[in-house]
Design an enzyme around this catalytic site. Structure first.
Site, PDB file in Angstrom:
ATOM      1  N   SER A   1      -3.715  10.650  35.462  1.00  9.54           N
ATOM      2  CA  SER A   1      -2.525  10.316  34.664  1.00  9.54           C
ATOM      3  C   SER A   1      -1.554   9.381  35.382  1.00  9.54           C
ATOM      4  CB  SER A   1      -1.827  11.603  34.252  1.00  9.54           C
ATOM      5  OG  SER A   1      -2.746  12.418  33.576  1.00  9.54           O
TER       6      SER A   1
ATOM      7  N   ARG B   1      -0.013   1.398  40.157  1.00 12.13           N
ATOM      8  CA  ARG B   1       0.986   1.926  41.090  1.00 12.13           C
ATOM      9  C   ARG B   1       1.111   3.422  40.873  1.00 12.13           C
ATOM     10  NH1 ARG B   1       3.268   0.087  36.849  1.00 12.13           N
ATOM     11  NH2 ARG B   1       2.761  -2.026  37.462  1.00 12.13           N
TER      12      ARG B   1
ATOM     13  N   ASP C   1      -3.859  10.863  30.451  1.00 12.47           N
ATOM     14  CA  ASP C   1      -3.547  12.070  29.675  1.00 12.47           C
ATOM     15  C   ASP C   1      -3.102  11.745  28.243  1.00 12.47           C
ATOM     16  OD1 ASP C   1      -1.196  10.984  30.669  1.00 12.47           O
ATOM     17  OD2 ASP C   1      -0.364  12.853  31.436  1.00 12.47           O
TER      18      ASP C   1
HETATM   19  C1  BGC Z   1       2.135   7.883  34.279  1.00 11.60           C
HETATM   20  C2  BGC Z   1       1.284   7.884  33.028  1.00 11.60           C
HETATM   21  C3  BGC Z   1       1.203   9.271  32.451  1.00 11.60           C
HETATM   22  C4  BGC Z   1       2.589   9.875  32.289  1.00 11.60           C
HETATM   23  C5  BGC Z   1       2.540  11.297  31.780  1.00 11.60           C
HETATM   24  C6  BGC Z   1       3.473   8.555  34.013  1.00 11.60           C
HETATM   25  O1  BGC Z   1       4.192   8.635  35.202  1.00 11.60           O
HETATM   26  O2  BGC Z   1       2.343   6.573  34.737  1.00 11.60           O
HETATM   27  O3  BGC Z   1       0.003   7.396  33.298  1.00 11.60           O
HETATM   28  O4  BGC Z   1       0.570   9.210  31.210  1.00 11.60           O
HETATM   29  O5  BGC Z   1       3.268   9.860  33.525  1.00 11.60           O
HETATM   30  O6  BGC Z   1       1.807  12.121  32.617  1.00 11.60           O
END
Ligand code: BGC
Length: 501
Positions: free
Chosen positions: A157, A172, A210
């Site tokens: 995620s 990142r 996610d």
């Molecule tokens: C991430 C995402 C993720 C979201 C929720 C963010 O900090 O960059 O990829 O979907 O958090 O988990």
């Protein structure tokens, strides 16, 4: 509280708050409240930024194509492993999709992500994850042969560039992670190497986000679902775009009508600071974060930051504003960054007592601060302001995707601790949508944000199933290790074949 009903106001209870504190409350209301016109302005800017992210030049919002190319039918079948690396926990699941439409069974184990792993090395991270999987399969699978036939859906995620669904280059770290040497590299090879070192013959079929998992898992049980959102430690959304509207994929010459799930990574919205009403506290959070300048939107709305915004305001009121609150008290504990999480704010907003006695106890227990009644009133109002702003700004993202796609009716599947646990978050978000779209009073909300199915478990398994099905149908666009997937999952083939409806 019934969905959509306005939370009660405690305005009257501010009557015995001294003037100087009242002035501060008014100042906080001024900077934290987002009025209807601002919501609309933010939404319109958001629409433009979503579109920009799909172009070759790009913009703030990454808009990552995920190679998840279509919705499930509800009749997917087979058994899959799912790995969920979220912000706080690691979860390993075995997901079975039986014959019945929209059904699933899940066996799972949860492991805590040790805090020091988040700032350690890549090797430690992959080793830890592989150890957890090892433990899981040792417990559930004595038969290694069986393991080889279980394709893995890995929910990672974080923003990743994917030329292939079974690979992903980390753009990142977000959510406070800061593991050296991983950004800009493909996360799949070191992960698979760690599995191999432990003699685990598991084949990754899909690396997913996610939000994409949430979109697919929710669509599996509710066909009206068009958007998947996470309002948790981080904040983000995914939706299904058509390839013809993704100029940065034009070189792939895909059929313009083919669907492609886009992981928006909308946490990066407004990194240019054009439209979001940032306060001095938001600016401070960003400055002291491991990645200043990144995730501007996320830092105003996501669970990781809500408690920290609250803490920074209180420290400011105590120190800078000539000791307006907690006079003569030791605020040592309050001075520790990230010492309050969003559950602290939830608890304050949930305090049912007129005299805020539960809030008083919270301050005593967690921070060793004895707060006066007016100070407690200020804290309650501040929590409301921060929680309400998060819900209202989050709604702008949902509204923007709907506006961009011309969707006037749909369901949004949402997951995450803030959505599920923060008091009034759903009602406040729904209210903001009503204001943005000017839906007539009394009419049923045409765009509704509902609690989602388990995206990182069931969603990951479904996307693995959809990927294998695509291979079987001869559509191998965006899949790298086609051969290995066919070989490794031959036994699954018969099972994943779609049952005639
Ligand atoms: C991430 C995402 C993720 C979201 C929720 C963010 O900090 O960059 O990829 O979907 O958090 O988990």
């Amino acid at each position: 509280m019934p969905f959509g009903k306005k939370p009660p106001s405690r305005r009257g209870s501010l009557s015995d708050v001294p003037k100087d504190l009242l002035k501060q409350i008014e100042r906080l209301e001024e900077i934290f409240m987002v009025k209807t016109d601002k919501l609309k302005e933010i939404t319109d800017h958001f629409v433009g930024e979503l579109t920009k992210g799909l172009t070759v030049e790009g913009g703030d919002i990454p808009m990552n194509p995920t190679w998840c190319m279509g919705f499930p039918t509800g009749y997917e079948k087979g058994t899959y492993l799912a790995l969920d690396m979220g912000g706080t926990n690691l979860r390993v699941c075995e997901v079975s999709l039986p014959e019945e439409k929209g059904e699933f069974q899940i066996i799972q184990s949860k492991y805590r992500m040790p805090e020091d792993l988040k700032t350690g090395t890549g090797e430690e991270l992959w080793g830890y994850i592989a150890d957890c999987i090892h433990q899981f399969v040792e417990y559930h699978h004595e038969d290694e042969q069986d393991l080889e036939t279980l394709p893995l859906g890995f929910t990672f995620s974080y923003p990743a560039t994917q030329e292939y669904i079974d690979h992903g280059v980390l753009q990142r770290w977000t959510k406070g992670f800061d593991i050296k040497g991983v950004e800009g590299t493909d996360v799949v090879p070191p992960f698979e190497a760690a599995l191999q070192e432990r003699g685990l013959p598991i084949k990754l079929a899909a690396l997913i986000n996610d939000t994409t998992g949430t979109l697919i898992a929710s669509a599996y049980t509710d066909e009206k679902t068009k958007i998947g959102c996470i309002f948790g430690t981080g904040c983000n959304a995914a939706y299904m775009e058509n390839c013809g509207s993704i100029p940065k994929l034009a070189h792939m010459k895909l059929d313009p009508d083919t669907p492609m799930a886009i992981n928006c990574e909308w946490g990066a919205f407004d990194n240019q600071h054009k439209v979001l009403p940032r306060t001095q506290y938001d600016i401070l959070i960003d400055k002291d974060s491991p990645r200043p300048g990144q995730q501007t939107f996320e830092k105003m709305v996501a669970g990781l930051y809500l408690g920290e915004i609250f803490r920074l305001v209180l420290v400011d009121l105590h120190q800078t504003q000539e000791c307006l609150i907690f006079e003569g008290q030791d605020i040592g504990k309050l001075q520790k960054p990230y010492s309050l999480d969003s559950s602290f704010l939830s608890a304050i907003e949930e305090d049912p007592f007129e005299n805020l006695s539960e809030t008083e106890d919270l301050f005593q227990k967690h921070l060793s601060i004895t707060a006066t009644k007016p100070e407690l009133e200020l804290c309650r109002r501040l929590a409301e302001l921060i929680g309400t702003r998060a819900a209202r700004l989050s709604a702008c993202g949902v509204a923007a995707i709907c506006k961009k796609k011309g969707w006037t009716e749909c369901h949004v599947g949402a997951d995450g601790t803030v959505f599920n646990k923060y008091p009034h978050f759903k009602a406040r978000g729904a209210q903001a949508l009503r204001e943005i779209f000017e839906w007539k009073k009394g009419m049923k909300d045409p765009i509704v944000i509902n609690p989602a199915e388990d995206g990182s478990g069931v969603g990951a398994a479904l996307i693995a199933a959809l990927t294998l099905k695509r291979i079987q149908e001869g559509n191998t666009a965006g899949i790298r290790d086609v051969k290995a997937l066919i070989e490794g999952t031959a036994a699954q083939k018969a099972e994943t074949d779609q049952v005639d409806e």
